[in-house]
Write an enzyme that holds these catalytic residues in place. Structure first.
Site, PDB file in Angstrom:
ATOM      1  N   ALA A   1     130.056  55.599  99.224  1.00 16.25           N
ATOM      2  CA  ALA A   1     130.892  54.184  99.241  1.00 16.25           C
ATOM      3  C   ALA A   1     131.590  53.775 100.202  1.00 16.25           C
ATOM      4  O   ALA A   1     131.732  52.816 100.817  1.00 16.25           O
ATOM      5  CB  ALA A   1     131.357  54.026  97.832  1.00 16.25           C
TER       6      ALA A   1
ATOM      7  N   GLU B   1     129.496  53.430 103.751  1.00 14.02           N
ATOM      8  CA  GLU B   1     128.536  52.472 103.509  1.00 14.02           C
ATOM      9  C   GLU B   1     129.347  50.936 103.427  1.00 14.02           C
ATOM     10  O   GLU B   1     128.817  49.979 103.986  1.00 14.02           O
ATOM     11  CB  GLU B   1     127.612  52.506 102.423  1.00 14.02           C
ATOM     12  CG  GLU B   1     126.481  53.465 102.684  1.00 14.02           C
ATOM     13  CD  GLU B   1     125.544  52.990 103.927  1.00 14.02           C
ATOM     14  OE1 GLU B   1     125.554  51.784 104.111  1.00 14.02           O
ATOM     15  OE2 GLU B   1     124.569  53.654 104.171  1.00 14.02           O
TER      16      GLU B   1
ATOM     17  N   SER C   1     132.013  49.824 104.817  1.00 12.82           N
ATOM     18  CA  SER C   1     132.432  49.534 106.139  1.00 12.82           C
ATOM     19  C   SER C   1     131.211  49.356 107.039  1.00 12.82           C
ATOM     20  O   SER C   1     131.430  48.351 107.850  1.00 12.82           O
ATOM     21  CB  SER C   1     133.195  50.633 106.950  1.00 12.82           C
ATOM     22  OG  SER C   1     134.435  50.876 105.916  1.00 12.82           O
TER      23      SER C   1
ATOM     24  N   CYS D   1     140.150  48.836  94.572  1.00  9.21           N
ATOM     25  CA  CYS D   1     139.780  49.892  95.410  1.00  9.21           C
ATOM     26  C   CYS D   1     140.743  50.490  96.143  1.00  9.21           C
ATOM     27  O   CYS D   1     141.641  49.844  97.308  1.00  9.21           O
ATOM     28  CB  CYS D   1     138.713  49.383  96.263  1.00  9.21           C
ATOM     29  SG  CYS D   1     138.058  50.480  97.342  1.00  9.21           S
TER      30      CYS D   1
ATOM     31  N   GLU E   1     138.794  49.611 109.791  1.00  8.05           N
ATOM     32  CA  GLU E   1     137.427  49.753 110.463  1.00  8.05           C
ATOM     33  C   GLU E   1     136.709  48.304 110.845  1.00  8.05           C
ATOM     34  O   GLU E   1     136.543  48.185 112.070  1.00  8.05           O
ATOM     35  CB  GLU E   1     136.707  50.222 109.853  1.00  8.05           C
ATOM     36  CG  GLU E   1     136.993  51.824 109.548  1.00  8.05           C
ATOM     37  CD  GLU E   1     136.015  52.657 108.821  1.00  8.05           C
ATOM     38  OE1 GLU E   1     135.836  54.023 108.924  1.00  8.05           O
ATOM     39  OE2 GLU E   1     135.718  52.283 107.654  1.00  8.05           O
TER      40      GLU E   1
END
Length: 404
Positions: free
Chosen positions: A241, A244, A246, A351, A360
């Site tokens: 998770a 992916e 990012s 999160c 990122e």
């Protein structure tokens, strides 16, 4: 007779935000069909926020209820022993287990640790863009958006980069919930679990300065240590998770800025606007499109009684387009007040990977558009193929022309 929407239908995936808007206007909490089972879909902002904060809607797929088989769509095709490894982390647990896990992980997975990685993320970004070249058409997802987060997460967890190809194969199978590929999906899940189990064991005997080694060492007087199963599950979430989300953010962000040149011009004129632009990208097309909950008891959301033992799909992406919360929600506006968007969740399950994803996204988009001032789409915008996944929306391939 009212037709129950099918979230696997072609018509839904052609223009999912239009369908969400139609459902939200008539019934922000409505019954749907998904993967052959009945569920409830929440599309309104207030309703989604309430659902994500209501602890009667369980996040734990391991809980047992008398005479009831709990089915979370995310585990389609997973053998039970494999499923348990994916379901022993903060995102798949309820208090008090969730409280304990989050407290332990937050000791090491900190904003300071993430921010300390910025120079290295910038270095990796520059190296990848050097490899892309300076002219012609390239798939920017394959050459840049995909390898950047993999390299970063591998270094964060102490994983040899040679496994990058395996991560790509595993995640591509796991992210698409296709009943016809349930067996392959289950096999990919088993392979990645076995890889992580071996990695955790190696880090126990050969610790380093990576995050996984730190999580193995972390201890609390009241909460003890993380178990082997918990470490494995947390590492799985970070690896799959984590990277992916990012990848999707960078790919979607590139697409949105190229298809909204007025907004790209704003960011070019004022680079300080990029952090808010990233938030608007996340609001406009949320990579984590839905969040699954299970009604441990009857729950009323938005005036609708959701029966006990129902599967509930909270559509984060739909809630982010609710005009009651975000005026003119279908307009991409990098100057918008994006506070309150639900792409990173809400409440106790907000999160923990948000700082890393934002870092990122900001570094990648700043460097990409700085390196290639004439960057343009290499295909017609209408020909871009979107991933058919309510687990994580994204673009798997995005051809761009580097020199305009």
């Amino acid at each position: 007779m009212t037709t129950v929407p099918d979230l696997e239908s072609d018509s839904f995936h052609v223009d999912w935000y239009r369908t969400y808007a139609e459902l939200r206007e008539t019934a922000p909490v409505t019954p749907v069909r998904f993967l052959g089972q009945d569920a409830w879909l929440v599309t309104g902002y207030d309703e989604a926020k309430a659902a994500l904060s209501d602890l009667r809607l369980s996040s734990d797929p391991k809980k047992k209820y008398p005479g009831v088989e709990v089915e979370f769509p995310a585990y389609l095709g997973f053998p039970e022993d494999v499923r348990n490894y994916f379901a022993t982390n903060m995102g798949t647990s309820d208090p008090p287990t969730h409280t304990r896990l989050r407290k332990l992980v937050s000791q090491e997975f900190t904003v300071r640790r993430v921010e300390a990685m910025r120079p290295r993320v910038e270095q990796i970004t520059a190296e990848l863009l050097d490899e892309v070249g300076d002219s012609g058409v390239v798939d920017i997802v394959d050459r840049f958006a995909h390898p950047l987060p993999i390299k970063v997460i591998c270094e964060l967890l102490g994983v040899d980069e040679k496994y990058r190809g395996e991560f790509g194969r595993w995640s591509s199978e796991i992210l698409v919930m296709d009943p016809e590929r349930a067996e392959q999906r289950g096999q990919a899940a088993r392979e990645v679990v076995n890889f992580i189990l071996d990695l955790v064991e190696r880090r126990r005997t050969e610790p380093g300065d990576d995050l996984l080694s730190a999580l193995i060492r972390v201890q609390d007087d009241d909460d003890g240590r993380l178990s082997a199963d918990e470490l494995t599950s947390i590492a799985l979430v970070l690896l799959l998770a984590g990277f992916e989300a990012s990848v999707s953010l960078i790919g979607i962000g590139t697409y949105l800025l190229l298809t909204h040149p007025d907004q790209l011009a704003l960011v070019r004129r004022d680079p300080s606007a990029l952090p808010n632009a990233v938030e608007e990208i996340l609001r406009y097309i949320a990579p984590p499109e839905t969040t699954t909950r299970f009604a441990a008891e009857e729950v009323e959301i938005g005036g609708v009684a959701i029966p006990q033992y129902s599967t509930v799909l909270v559509a984060n992406g739909a809630a982010n387009r609710d005009p009651k919360q975000f005026p003119d929600p279908h307009r991409f506006d990098v100057t918008r007040d994006t506070r309150g968007h639900l792409s990173f969740g809400q409440g106790i399950h907000f999160c923990m990977g948000r700082p890393l994803a934002k870092l990122e996204g900001e570094v990648a988009l700043r460097a990409l558009f700085g390196r290639f001032p004439a960057l343009s789409l290499g295909i017609d915008a209408d020909d871009v193929v979107w991933r058919r996944s309510l687990l994580l929306r994204g673009i798997d391939h995005l051809p761009v022309r580097l020199d305009g």
